[in-house]
Design a protein around this motif. Structure first.
Motif, PDB file in Angstrom:
ATOM      1  N   SER A  29      42.144  57.741  54.728  1.00  0.00           N
ATOM      2  CA  SER A  29      42.132  58.965  53.918  1.00  0.00           C
ATOM      3  C   SER A  29      43.364  59.082  53.018  1.00  0.00           C
ATOM      4  CB  SER A  29      42.027  60.193  54.828  1.00  0.00           C
ATOM      5  OG  SER A  29      43.106  60.235  55.756  1.00  0.00           O
ATOM      6  N   ASP A  30      44.474  58.487  53.432  1.00  0.00           N
ATOM      7  CA  ASP A  30      45.697  58.556  52.631  1.00  0.00           C
ATOM      8  C   ASP A  30      45.577  57.774  51.325  1.00  0.00           C
ATOM      9  OD1 ASP A  30      46.858  60.112  54.551  1.00  0.00           O
ATOM     10  OD2 ASP A  30      48.049  58.502  55.449  1.00  0.00           O
ATOM     11  N   THR A  31      44.564  56.928  51.215  1.00  0.00           N
ATOM     12  CA  THR A  31      44.394  56.124  49.997  1.00  0.00           C
ATOM     13  C   THR A  31      43.406  56.771  49.029  1.00  0.00           C
ATOM     14  OG1 THR A  31      42.580  54.790  50.926  1.00  0.00           O
ATOM     15  CG2 THR A  31      44.840  54.026  51.309  1.00  0.00           C
ATOM     16  N   ALA A  32      43.022  58.003  49.279  1.00  0.00           N
ATOM     17  CA  ALA A  32      42.059  58.701  48.427  1.00  0.00           C
ATOM     18  C   ALA A  32      42.502  58.692  46.975  1.00  0.00           C
ATOM     19  CB  ALA A  32      41.872  60.139  48.906  1.00  0.00           C
ATOM     20  N   GLY A  33      41.574  58.445  46.083  1.00  0.00           N
ATOM     21  CA  GLY A  33      41.849  58.394  44.655  1.00  0.00           C
ATOM     22  C   GLY A  33      42.254  57.030  44.160  1.00  0.00           C
ATOM     23  N   ASN A  34      42.476  56.094  45.084  1.00  0.00           N
ATOM     24  CA  ASN A  34      42.955  54.760  44.712  1.00  0.00           C
ATOM     25  C   ASN A  34      41.876  53.698  44.896  1.00  0.00           C
ATOM     26  OD1 ASN A  34      44.813  52.890  43.803  1.00  0.00           O
ATOM     27  ND2 ASN A  34      45.753  52.574  45.806  1.00  0.00           N
ATOM     28  N   TRP A  35      40.621  54.139  45.012  1.00  0.00           N
ATOM     29  CA  TRP A  35      39.522  53.203  45.196  1.00  0.00           C
ATOM     30  C   TRP A  35      38.530  53.286  44.039  1.00  0.00           C
ATOM     31  CZ3 TRP A  35      39.049  49.550  48.983  1.00  0.00           C
ATOM     32  CH2 TRP A  35      39.895  49.667  50.099  1.00  0.00           C
ATOM     33  N   GLY A  36      37.842  52.191  43.805  1.00  0.00           N
ATOM     34  CA  GLY A  36      36.731  52.144  42.868  1.00  0.00           C
ATOM     35  C   GLY A  36      35.692  51.183  43.404  1.00  0.00           C
ATOM     36  N   VAL A  37      34.530  51.157  42.755  1.00  0.00           N
ATOM     37  CA  VAL A  37      33.450  50.258  43.159  1.00  0.00           C
ATOM     38  C   VAL A  37      32.793  49.671  41.921  1.00  0.00           C
ATOM     39  CG1 VAL A  37      31.302  50.024  44.474  1.00  0.00           C
ATOM     40  CG2 VAL A  37      32.986  51.756  45.154  1.00  0.00           C
ATOM     41  N   TYR A  38      32.471  48.382  41.971  1.00  0.00           N
ATOM     42  CA  TYR A  38      31.633  47.783  40.934  1.00  0.00           C
ATOM     43  C   TYR A  38      30.578  46.898  41.599  1.00  0.00           C
ATOM     44  CZ  TYR A  38      35.047  43.865  41.293  1.00  0.00           C
ATOM     45  OH  TYR A  38      35.883  42.855  41.730  1.00  0.00           O
ATOM     46  N   LYS A  39      29.545  46.556  40.843  1.00  0.00           N
ATOM     47  CA  LYS A  39      28.453  45.772  41.408  1.00  0.00           C
ATOM     48  C   LYS A  39      28.910  44.352  41.739  1.00  0.00           C
ATOM     49  CE  LYS A  39      24.782  48.281  38.975  1.00  0.00           C
ATOM     50  NZ  LYS A  39      23.645  48.185  38.027  1.00  0.00           N
ATOM     51  N   LEU A  40      28.220  43.731  42.694  1.00  0.00           N
ATOM     52  CA  LEU A  40      28.519  42.327  42.981  1.00  0.00           C
ATOM     53  C   LEU A  40      28.477  41.518  41.701  1.00  0.00           C
ATOM     54  CD1 LEU A  40      26.342  41.447  46.135  1.00  0.00           C
ATOM     55  CD2 LEU A  40      28.758  42.099  46.085  1.00  0.00           C
ATOM     56  N   PRO A  41      29.432  40.638  41.482  1.00  0.00           N
ATOM     57  CA  PRO A  41      29.326  39.734  40.337  1.00  0.00           C
ATOM     58  C   PRO A  41      28.098  38.834  40.490  1.00  0.00           C
ATOM     59  CG  PRO A  41      31.559  39.765  41.224  1.00  0.00           C
ATOM     60  CD  PRO A  41      30.697  40.472  42.218  1.00  0.00           C
ATOM     61  N   ALA A  42      27.540  38.407  39.370  1.00  0.00           N
ATOM     62  CA  ALA A  42      26.379  37.518  39.394  1.00  0.00           C
ATOM     63  C   ALA A  42      26.835  36.066  39.537  1.00  0.00           C
ATOM     64  CB  ALA A  42      25.567  37.684  38.122  1.00  0.00           C
ATOM     65  N   PHE A  43      25.924  35.207  39.949  1.00  0.00           N
ATOM     66  CA  PHE A  43      26.243  33.789  40.051  1.00  0.00           C
ATOM     67  C   PHE A  43      26.239  33.115  38.681  1.00  0.00           C
ATOM     68  CE2 PHE A  43      25.695  34.508  44.493  1.00  0.00           C
ATOM     69  CZ  PHE A  43      26.371  33.479  45.137  1.00  0.00           C
ATOM     70  N   GLU A  44      25.529  33.704  37.728  1.00  0.00           N
ATOM     71  CA  GLU A  44      25.527  33.197  36.366  1.00  0.00           C
ATOM     72  C   GLU A  44      25.428  34.388  35.419  1.00  0.00           C
ATOM     73  OE1 GLU A  44      21.903  34.102  37.901  1.00  0.00           O
ATOM     74  OE2 GLU A  44      22.753  32.163  38.495  1.00  0.00           O
ATOM     75  N   PRO A  45      25.861  34.254  34.158  1.00  0.00           N
ATOM     76  CA  PRO A  45      25.807  35.379  33.228  1.00  0.00           C
ATOM     77  C   PRO A  45      24.394  35.969  33.147  1.00  0.00           C
ATOM     78  CG  PRO A  45      27.096  33.594  32.285  1.00  0.00           C
ATOM     79  CD  PRO A  45      26.480  33.053  33.542  1.00  0.00           C
ATOM     80  N   GLY A  46      24.316  37.270  33.289  1.00  0.00           N
ATOM     81  CA  GLY A  46      23.026  37.942  33.222  1.00  0.00           C
ATOM     82  C   GLY A  46      22.215  37.877  34.502  1.00  0.00           C
TER      83      GLY A  46
END
Length: 432
Positions: free
Chosen positions: A279-296
């Protein structure tokens, strides 16, 4: 917008909105000597799953004059007690939460009730397509789908910012590796401990559309997709961006608190753990989708999830009717499913739940990012995956052989080949 409000307040709001204002219109009012009144219908589940089901039972009981109760068990205790009850044919509860891979195990032993004829087509249409394959055993639905684990990369914003890493620019796993090289020597991009290997492998294997077994039952974990996953893990290690700290250990949590590990590939349910333990790290996190194995390429996968089942030894039809009605109510009422998400981090497979405002809430813990919407997008792109009674053999073989690979003892191709041969030998199956 703020993070979800106090859990007890939300629970009361759900009870007021559903239990007192028409939950009966959403769930059939089935009562009688077996299903209602003082006769208890007992369910088993673990930890937060039990709490979530208990909250749903409160609203259902209020409207339907039933006495449904849920016993909270530790995950290992639940597994042992249910396995004993199914194997012996006695002692099972009226309903139980069941993990994905256990549906096949118990269902194939005729230990679960076939729910196929009870599930309406309209209900089927509202559940993520890939989830139905999880509960299907030889053409029969042996459980009702519940939560899923849409995946993503949780990351520490300060570490990325300090290293000049823009998460929006990470579109492929090659990008991920190159970004990891920008971090200081004392900061790892990702952690790959031994006990994490099989889960990480399956998440990535599924991202590529891989299946552990072919349609005719042959072992397929040495396929091209599996080699690509093993090679990726090896490439990460060779790039010097990995760490190997025991999963869920004190050191593991400290690494994220202090930022010595910058990224965490996982699933939506990790949100609850991070909030509770860091909880002390609140505001310091983000999320993005898994990278793909190839472009697109595909950036979606699944990790974890559970379902609801009625043991076959429950023979009283009135009890089964009431139990199923409660299960369907809890699993297909959007407000209930979203309460479970907000309070307990259980991400629904029910697509009609995704229309709620909470999916677009700007969450303080993630510096205002509406991460539930990201996971909802991922959920609808998940490739189906089949479990079998030999899935545990796959997990063990992959852990062993890819562990040896990461220790420098064999190539990715040899590692997955050896794993496949081990599974084929132990399961008496052919190699694909």
């Amino acid at each position: 917008m703020k993070d979800p409000a106090d859990p007890s307040l939300r629970r009361r709001q759900v009870i007021q909105a559903l239990g007192l204002a028409g939950a009966g219109s959403l769930a059939g009012c089935i009562g009688g000597s077996s299903g209602g009144g003082d006769s208890e219908i007992e369910g088993w589940a673990w930890n937060v799953a039990a709490k979530a089901l208990s909250d749903a039972a409160d609203t259902y009981n209020e409207e339907n004059d039933t006495n449904i109760a849920v016993d909270e068990l530790g995950r290992n205790t639940h597994e042992q007690r249910l396995q004993t009850a199914i194997t012996s044919g006695t002692g099972a509860p009226e309903f139980t939460a069941v993990q994905n891979y256990d549906v096949t195990s118990y269902g194939s032993k005729n230990g679960l009730t076939d729910l196929s004829d009870r599930i309406d087509d309209s209900v089927r249409d509202d559940i993520i397509d890939g989830k139905w394959e999880t509960v299907n055993v030889d053409g029969a639905d042996m459980a009702f789908p519940w939560d899923i684990g849409p995946t993503g990369i949780f990351y520490k914003r300060d570490r990325y910012d300090e290293a000049g890493i823009d998460p929006d620019s990470i579109e492929t796993w090659d990008d991920f590796i190159e970004a990891g090289k920008q971090l200081p020597d004392d900061v790892a991009m990702v952690n790959i401990p031994k006990e994490e290997i099989s889960q990480l492998w399956r998440m990535l294997f599924r991202q590529l559309g891989g299946q552990s077994f072919t349609e005719d039952g042959a072992v397929n974990i040495h396929s091209e997709e599996s080699v690509r996953v093993a090679q990726l893990l090896m490439d990460m290690k060779d790039a010097g961006i990995t760490q190997r700290i025991g999963l869920w250990s004190g050191g593991w949590f400290t690494s994220f608190a202090e930022g010595t590990i910058a990224s965490l590939p996982s699933a939506a349910w990790m949100d609850g753990t991070l909030r509770a333990e860091l909880s002390d790290t609140a505001g310091n996190w983000g999320v993005y989708k898994l990278p793909a194995f190839e472009p697109g390429g595909n950036r979606a996968s699944n990790r974890g999830g559970s379902n609801m089942a009625i043991p076959a030894q429950i023979s009283d039809e009135e009890v089964v009717d009431t139990t199923y009605d409660y299960i369907e109510y809890a699993m297909t009422t959007p407000e209930i499913q979203n309460m479970m998400l907000e309070e307990y981090g259980l991400f629904p497979s029910l697509t009609t739940a995704y229309d709620a405002d909470i999916y677009d809430e700007e969450l303080d813990f993630y510096d205002g990012q509406p991460v539930f919407r990201l996971f909802a997008e991922v959920a609808q792109e998940i490739e189906p995956y089949s479990y079998t009674t030999d899935t545990p053999e796959v997990n063990n073989a992959i852990t062993t052989e890819l562990g040896r690979m990461l220790e420098g003892n064999k190539s990715p191709e040899q590692a997955v080949q050896d794993a496949a041969e081990t599974v084929a030998d132990r399961s008496d199956r052919d190699l694909a």
